[in-house]
Design an enzyme around this catalytic site. Structure first.
Site, PDB file in Angstrom:
ATOM      1  NE  ARG A   1      -1.204   2.112   2.892  1.00  0.00           N
ATOM      2  CZ  ARG A   1      -0.496   3.533   3.068  1.00  0.00           C
ATOM      3  NH1 ARG A   1      -0.564   4.332   2.687  1.00  0.00           N
ATOM      4  NH2 ARG A   1       0.738   3.630   4.355  1.00  0.00           N
ATOM      5  CG  ASP A   2       3.405   4.278   3.116  1.00  0.00           C
ATOM      6  OD1 ASP A   2       3.265   4.972   1.927  1.00  0.00           O
ATOM      7  OD2 ASP A   2       3.615   4.304   4.077  1.00  0.00           O
TER       8      ASP A   2
ATOM      9  CG  HIS B   1       4.186   5.372   8.922  1.00  0.00           C
ATOM     10  ND1 HIS B   1       3.417   3.723   8.566  1.00  0.00           N
ATOM     11  CD2 HIS B   1       4.125   5.207   8.113  1.00  0.00           C
ATOM     12  CE1 HIS B   1       2.935   4.166   6.940  1.00  0.00           C
ATOM     13  NE2 HIS B   1       4.238   5.081   7.279  1.00  0.00           N
TER      14      HIS B   1
ATOM     15  CG  HIS C   1       6.996   7.402   5.196  1.00  0.00           C
ATOM     16  ND1 HIS C   1       7.616   6.904   3.904  1.00  0.00           N
ATOM     17  CD2 HIS C   1       6.465   7.056   6.083  1.00  0.00           C
ATOM     18  CE1 HIS C   1       6.196   6.628   3.978  1.00  0.00           C
ATOM     19  NE2 HIS C   1       5.912   7.117   5.189  1.00  0.00           N
TER      20      HIS C   1
ATOM     21  CB  CYS D   1       2.201   9.883   1.056  1.00  0.00           C
ATOM     22  SG  CYS D   1       0.688  11.082   1.498  1.00  0.00           S
TER      23      CYS D   1
ATOM     24  CG  ASN E   1       6.976   3.014   4.844  1.00  0.00           C
ATOM     25  OD1 ASN E   1       6.176   3.450   3.856  1.00  0.00           O
ATOM     26  ND2 ASN E   1       6.212   3.681   5.729  1.00  0.00           N
TER      27      ASN E   1
HETATM   28  P1  HMG Z   1     -13.019  14.614  -2.588  1.00  0.00           P
HETATM   29  O1  HMG Z   1     -12.414  14.820  -4.241  1.00  0.00           O
HETATM   30  O2  HMG Z   1     -13.429  15.936  -1.609  1.00  0.00           O
HETATM   31  O3  HMG Z   1     -14.116  13.769  -2.468  1.00  0.00           O
HETATM   32  O4  HMG Z   1     -11.824  13.819  -2.174  1.00  0.00           O
HETATM   33  P2  HMG Z   1     -16.354  13.997  -2.476  1.00  0.00           P
HETATM   34  O5  HMG Z   1     -16.343  13.425  -1.208  1.00  0.00           O
HETATM   35  O6  HMG Z   1     -16.378  14.989  -2.806  1.00  0.00           O
HETATM   36  O7  HMG Z   1     -16.518  13.335  -3.545  1.00  0.00           O
HETATM   37  C1  HMG Z   1     -16.115  13.605  -4.836  1.00  0.00           C
HETATM   38  C2  HMG Z   1     -15.993  12.222  -5.563  1.00  0.00           C
HETATM   39  O8  HMG Z   1     -15.854  11.325  -5.018  1.00  0.00           O
HETATM   40  C3  HMG Z   1     -17.808  11.417  -5.928  1.00  0.00           C
HETATM   41  O9  HMG Z   1     -18.291  11.320  -6.775  1.00  0.00           O
HETATM   42  C4  HMG Z   1     -17.704  10.750  -5.026  1.00  0.00           C
HETATM   43  O10 HMG Z   1     -18.174   9.326  -4.964  1.00  0.00           O
HETATM   44  C5  HMG Z   1     -15.903  10.115  -4.896  1.00  0.00           C
HETATM   45  P3  HMG Z   1     -18.987  11.527  -7.910  1.00  0.00           P
HETATM   46  O11 HMG Z   1     -20.224  11.868  -7.390  1.00  0.00           O
HETATM   47  O12 HMG Z   1     -18.358  12.928  -8.168  1.00  0.00           O
HETATM   48  O13 HMG Z   1     -18.735  10.898  -9.339  1.00  0.00           O
HETATM   49  N1  HMG Z   1     -15.783   9.440  -4.072  1.00  0.00           N
HETATM   50  C6  HMG Z   1     -14.586   7.954  -3.805  1.00  0.00           C
HETATM   51  N2  HMG Z   1     -14.581   6.970  -4.774  1.00  0.00           N
HETATM   52  C7  HMG Z   1     -13.628   6.169  -4.665  1.00  0.00           C
HETATM   53  N3  HMG Z   1     -13.604   5.900  -3.227  1.00  0.00           N
HETATM   54  C8  HMG Z   1     -13.968   7.007  -2.745  1.00  0.00           C
HETATM   55  C9  HMG Z   1     -14.147   8.303  -2.744  1.00  0.00           C
HETATM   56  N4  HMG Z   1     -14.598   9.057  -1.960  1.00  0.00           N
HETATM   57  C10 HMG Z   1     -15.598  10.159  -2.787  1.00  0.00           C
HETATM   58  N5  HMG Z   1     -13.102   6.342  -1.088  1.00  0.00           N
HETATM   59  C11 HMG Z   1     -10.861  11.972  -0.686  1.00  0.00           C
HETATM   60  C12 HMG Z   1     -11.667  13.071  -0.830  1.00  0.00           C
HETATM   61  C13 HMG Z   1     -10.716  11.318   1.052  1.00  0.00           C
HETATM   62  C14 HMG Z   1     -11.914  10.220  -0.963  1.00  0.00           C
HETATM   63  C15 HMG Z   1      -9.839  11.806  -1.594  1.00  0.00           C
HETATM   64  O14 HMG Z   1      -8.715  12.983  -0.728  1.00  0.00           O
HETATM   65  C16 HMG Z   1      -8.976  10.998  -1.480  1.00  0.00           C
HETATM   66  O15 HMG Z   1      -8.783   9.973  -1.551  1.00  0.00           O
HETATM   67  N6  HMG Z   1      -7.745  10.957  -0.791  1.00  0.00           N
HETATM   68  C17 HMG Z   1      -6.323   9.820  -0.577  1.00  0.00           C
HETATM   69  C18 HMG Z   1      -5.803   9.892  -0.310  1.00  0.00           C
HETATM   70  C19 HMG Z   1      -4.349   8.982   0.099  1.00  0.00           C
HETATM   71  O16 HMG Z   1      -5.122   7.860  -0.264  1.00  0.00           O
HETATM   72  N7  HMG Z   1      -3.399   9.663   0.301  1.00  0.00           N
HETATM   73  C20 HMG Z   1      -2.185   7.917   0.905  1.00  0.00           C
HETATM   74  C21 HMG Z   1      -2.309   7.843   1.888  1.00  0.00           C
HETATM   75  S1  HMG Z   1      -2.165   8.569   3.108  1.00  0.00           S
HETATM   76  C22 HMG Z   1      -0.453   8.368   3.811  1.00  0.00           C
HETATM   77  O17 HMG Z   1       0.406   7.527   2.381  1.00  0.00           O
HETATM   78  C23 HMG Z   1       0.083   8.479   4.799  1.00  0.00           C
HETATM   79  C24 HMG Z   1       0.535   7.588   6.248  1.00  0.00           C
HETATM   80  O18 HMG Z   1       0.756   5.981   5.218  1.00  0.00           O
HETATM   81  C25 HMG Z   1       1.605   7.213   7.413  1.00  0.00           C
HETATM   82  C26 HMG Z   1       1.962   8.549   7.239  1.00  0.00           C
HETATM   83  O19 HMG Z   1       3.325   8.153   6.607  1.00  0.00           O
HETATM   84  O20 HMG Z   1       2.148   9.600   7.722  1.00  0.00           O
HETATM   85  C27 HMG Z   1      -0.853   6.876   5.977  1.00  0.00           C
HETATM   86 MG    MG Z   2       3.409   6.442   4.769  1.00  0.00          MG
END
Ligand code: HMG
Ligand code: MG
Length: 311
Positions: free
Chosen positions: A25-26, A221, A223, A254, A263
């Site tokens: 995933r990450d 966690h 990096h 990320c 990581n």
């Molecule tokens: P948004 O654009 O604000 O979403 O994104 P919305 O709620 O306004 O919806 C817009 C459209 O997106 C709608 O579709 C929703 O249905 C669709 P429409 O009606 O326009 O056709 N939608 C989705 N579709 C599929 N799956 C979903 C989903 N949600 C809405 N879940 C959102 C907000 C949170 C979805 C967006 O910002 C997002 O997907 N962000 C994820 C970013 C990400 O994955 N980052 C990496 C992971 S975090 C990380 O790596 C850190 C970590 O490792 C720890 C660390 O290192 O610190 C964990």
């Molecule tokens: Mg991470």
């Protein structure tokens, strides 16, 4: 057989730890090259076969935000075909109710929500304000709990933020407690951009302790951007934390955090745990083989020191 370090146990460290494997995933969320769903399924199967558990599989986020993981449904379906019900035990990232619906449809049992300790990253990673993220998580958490799922809470930017600079420990504790109060089973403290140092880790874990959050509810966690991940892990062990996130071969980052690199490599962590005589239940040789196999697919060598050093 690979070389192994001499084992010199330390009486003040935990006897056993859990490695929470995040490479699929990450690691893969940050890859520029598209990776076949079948290769991802092979990766996860190999990591499980090496004894890693849990193995985080993918994210049910918006496919436009993280195109690398847009095949989450296909991947989980493929894994259920291969592994049966065991695949439903693999945790996945879910940011909101839409993501939860997608996970529920596949009858998955473990999700992780992911919050931010800072305003800017809440905006960049979740399209939310700092306060708005809780409103998004609350119904997601409540429905997941009602469905009998476990929920991990990640908190990002716990040690520094590329836009906001230093992050106050008190603010991190407040945000982390918020995730736990919403119902998270475990809180993973993310050093998203790898700026933490050992004393800072101790101070943060201590501050959570002072706020009533014991080390059995925490994971770390790291990096490895500044090469501090192993030192930070040792600091975490000295504080009694027993769950560490790591990624096979040191993949990771990320896409929404400037300067987030890989990581802590699972192999580098395993080498240190071996030497300290801490139980981990993982076959180092199998993880190394897997990282080398994956490096061939990605077209570049693993950044893990142990993967490079072993014959
Ligand atoms: P948004 O654009 O604000 O979403 O994104 P919305 O709620 O306004 O919806 C817009 C459209 O997106 C709608 O579709 C929703 O249905 C669709 P429409 O009606 O326009 O056709 N939608 C989705 N579709 C599929 N799956 C979903 C989903 N949600 C809405 N879940 C959102 C907000 C949170 C979805 C967006 O910002 C997002 O997907 N962000 C994820 C970013 C990400 O994955 N980052 C990496 C992971 S975090 C990380 O790596 C850190 C970590 O490792 C720890 C660390 O290192 O610190 C964990
Ligand atoms: Mg991470």
């Amino acid at each position: 057989m690979s070389a192994l370090p001499a084992v010199v146990p330390q009486s003040d460290l935990p006897r056993k730890v859990t490695i929470y494997e995040v490479g699929a995933r990450d690691g893969l969320q940050n890859e520029k090259t598209a990776i076949d769903t079948g290769v991802k399924a092979d990766l996860i199967t190999r990591l499980l076969d090496a004894g890693l558990s849990p193995v985080e599989a993918t994210s049910f986020v918006h496919p436009k935000w993280v195109p690398q993981l847009a095949d989450a449904k296909e991947l989980m379906t493929e894994l259920v075909d291969r592994l049966g019900d065991r695949a439903r035990e693999l945790p996945v990232l879910v940011p909101n109710e839409k993501g939860l619906d997608r996970a529920l449809e596949l009858e998955l049992r473990h999700i992780a929500i992911f919050g931010s300790a800072t305003e800017t990253f809440a905006n960049k990673n979740l399209n939310q304000t700092f306060d708005g993220q809780w409103a998004m998580f609350e119904p997601t958490m409540n429905r997941a709990r009602e469905a009998g799922m476990t929920v991990r809470g990640y908190l990002s930017m716990c040690f520094g933020d590329p836009w906001e600079g230093q992050v106050e420990i008190a603010k991190v504790v407040e945000a982390g407690k918020r995730l736990l109060d919403l119902g998270a089973d475990e809180l993973s403290l993310g050093d998203t951009i790898g700026v933490a140092t050992a004393g800072h880790v101790k101070a943060l874990v201590q501050a959570f302790g002072d706020a009533g959050v014991t080390t059995d509810r925490l994971a770390l966690h790291f990096h490895d951007t500044y090469g501090q991940a192993l030192a930070n892990t040792l600091a975490g062990l000295q504080c009694g934390v027993t769950t560490y996130d790591a990624s096979a071969g040191g993949l990771g980052g990320c896409p929404y955090a400037k300067s987030a690199t890989g990581n802590l490599a699972t192999e580098d962590l395993l080498w240190m745990l071996e030497g300290l005589g801490i139980e981990h239940g993982v076959d180092l040789d199998k993880v190394v083989d897997t990282s080398r196999w994956l490096a061939d697919h990605l077209g570049r060598p693993s950044p893990s020191a142990v993967v490079r050093a072993l014959p």
